[in-house]
Design an enzyme around this catalytic site. Structure first.
Site, PDB file in Angstrom:
ATOM      1  N   LYS A   1     -10.135   2.454  -2.111  1.00  0.00           N
ATOM      2  CA  LYS A   1     -10.337   1.826  -0.797  1.00  0.00           C
ATOM      3  C   LYS A   1     -11.690   2.217  -0.207  1.00  0.00           C
ATOM      4  O   LYS A   1     -11.973   3.406  -0.015  1.00  0.00           O
ATOM      5  CB  LYS A   1      -9.197   2.267   0.125  1.00  0.00           C
ATOM      6  CG  LYS A   1      -9.126   1.579   1.468  1.00  0.00           C
ATOM      7  CD  LYS A   1      -7.821   2.003   2.179  1.00  0.00           C
ATOM      8  CE  LYS A   1      -7.592   1.329   3.501  1.00  0.00           C
ATOM      9  NZ  LYS A   1      -6.241   1.628   4.051  1.00  0.00           N
TER      10      LYS A   1
ATOM     11  N   CYS B   1      -5.758  -2.914   2.406  1.00  0.00           N
ATOM     12  CA  CYS B   1      -5.494  -2.891   3.849  1.00  0.00           C
ATOM     13  C   CYS B   1      -6.757  -3.052   4.714  1.00  0.00           C
ATOM     14  O   CYS B   1      -7.291  -4.144   4.807  1.00  0.00           O
ATOM     15  CB  CYS B   1      -4.704  -1.636   4.200  1.00  0.00           C
ATOM     16  SG  CYS B   1      -3.764  -1.837   5.752  1.00  0.00           S
TER      17      CYS B   1
ATOM     18  N   GLU C   1       0.833  -1.210   0.000  1.00  0.00           N
ATOM     19  CA  GLU C   1       0.000   0.000   0.000  1.00  0.00           C
ATOM     20  C   GLU C   1       0.872   1.265   0.000  1.00  0.00           C
ATOM     21  O   GLU C   1       1.837   1.348   0.762  1.00  0.00           O
ATOM     22  CB  GLU C   1      -0.893  -0.012   1.251  1.00  0.00           C
ATOM     23  CG  GLU C   1      -1.950   1.096   1.275  1.00  0.00           C
ATOM     24  CD  GLU C   1      -2.784   1.055   2.552  1.00  0.00           C
ATOM     25  OE1 GLU C   1      -2.386   0.353   3.513  1.00  0.00           O
ATOM     26  OE2 GLU C   1      -3.832   1.720   2.598  1.00  0.00           O
TER      27      GLU C   1
END
Lengths: 297, 297
Positions: A118, A155, A43
């Site tokens: 995300k 994540c 990331e």
């Protein structure tokens, strides 16, 4: 042609973004020489994990993410040169005040296949992501690449079975998780081991529940806290690939830079899903409550 | 009063249902003497796992499950006598042709709190449950008992993150999984270890994703295949309790009968959910696709 070589890039980062990009370009070349076909970065690989504190001037790290953007074009060139699919995590700027935590997918001929933003944004001490990133607005995605149909989640998304399920239902054979997770020194002694175990376990469970592969790339190294007198984060590495049974095929070290290759056979997906036909028996008539935050009496 | 003692009953079964019931009554007494407060049986504890083959005469094993039914009244008496909550798995008959795989919950004063009917019904060689059980029609449930708010899911349900999520969103602090899972001898060598690992991993992941306790009670022993010349099932035991971090607090053996007590502290639920606030960040605006079987183009 059901065999694919996945590569995950696990590395430390320094303050200069150009140096981090050069490192990743080198790792991509190394991985490609070893036969990698789909390569994923960790990331926000171009920078240190800047979300350790909230500072306005760090928004200057953000950049456009589209076909014409400089970093995307450079990555596209690497994909074309090495004939590899690249999944890369970037800090996206759309306009002043509109920023996302985004991953771009480039096909093995360099073609821009799209991006994922995300969806689940964390906010904990030293992981102040809600300050930097708007929640993703593109939904869950699958990208049909030369070597496999892949999904990308980022994540914090990894804690959400809904995210993995939705990505798998779109047809993803492999779900990639670019990640930046580590220990706060104060927590490590008490919670460190179980935090890492939780992290690996939940991602293995996504492979099991959905009968797909899961590949998580995490950074390594200790990064200083920009606030004086405070401790930084020790990123725990241990990037891994799990098969549709949830078995960890390969796991990287907790402290070394690695570009590691994992050969997988996508035919296992069908075998596993026939043996354990979880998708067949889903009670889609009764899952409505998933669309609520919590049941309040 | 956030401390609770869970007990799981893991045992083998013989052909006579009365003998199995007597064994469980004995195990409940033993567990209660050791301080158990909430006791869960394994799946279909009164009989052998009859779903190994499809035979019409096995429907005679089914019985009513309500406040006035004989087995429920007997369990209620045990709950009242020992001051324990009991979660018990039964083969429910509603009418000719209408049968369910059901769990009943009795409070520590013997009060009938309700029942849950298995929502996800498997059907694999030697696990012919779709022949015997209609899919549950009561949805997901929480039961407010004297010692904790608990959910019950049954065996195959354990593979579905949706089921655990929905039960947790209703307020369950502990999710119980009465289970009957084992190895087919032909599969054990190749798949045995990873099947067990998958089973434990996915349930640990429900504890992690939802920040609750998970308690699975599974049977032990080898049961013969009623069809001549075919091998039976070796149930793998290994009942366990996992905490909200997904850590297995205690795991039973793979081959011994056990009534084992696990003290848990429900206060850990709040601590964990504050540390890792997954529920806060759920993207309930974007989970609609969960209500589809699969995305078809």
């Amino acid at each position: 042609m059901s065999k694919v070589n996945i590569a995950l890039l696990q590395h430390s980062c320094q303050a200069q973004t150009a140096a981090n990009f050069a490192k990743v370009a080198g790792l991509i070349a190394v991985a490609a020489r070893q036969g990698a076909q789909i390569i994923a970065t960790q990331e926000l690989f171009k920078s240190r994990y800047f979300c350790q504190h909230e500072a306005y001037d760090l928004f200057k790290l953000a950049e456009p993410v589209n076909e014409k953007a400089a970093t995307v074009k450079a990555l596209s060139g690497l994909a074309r040169k090495h004939k590899v699919v690249i999944v890369a995590s970037l800090f996206e700027r759309v306009a002043g005040g509109v920023y996302y935590n985004t991953a771009v997918v480039l096909d093995a001929d360099g073609k821009y296949l799209g991006k994922y933003r995300k969806m689940h944004i964390p906010d904990d001490p030293q992981f102040y992501e809600k300050f930097y990133f708007a929640p993703g607005d593109l939904g869950f995605k699958v990208f049909k690449t030369r070597y496999a149909d892949i999904g990308v989640l980022i994540c914090w998304d990894q804690w959400y079975p809904e995210a993995a399920r939705l990505t798998a239902l779109l047809g993803a054979q492999i779900i990639f998780y670019p990640t930046a997770i580590g220990w706060l020194p104060a927590d490590k002694k008490v919670y460190g081991e179980r935090q890492h175990a939780s992290w690996e376990t939940i991602q293995r469970s996504h492979a099991i529940a959905n009968g797909c592969f899961v590949a998580a790339a995490n950074r390594v190294g200790s990064e200083p806290n920009p606030e004086k007198g405070k401790e930084g984060i020790e990123f725990w590495g241990q990037s891994f690939v799990a098969d549709p049974y949830g078995t960890v095929i390969k796991r990287a070290s907790s402290n070394k830079e690695e570009a590691f290759i994992v050969p997988v056979d996508l035919a296992v997906i069908e075998t596993k899903r026939v043996q354990w036909p979880f998708l067949r028996d889903r009670r889609i008539d009764s899952y409505n409550g998933i669309l609520s935050r919590f049941h309040e009496e």
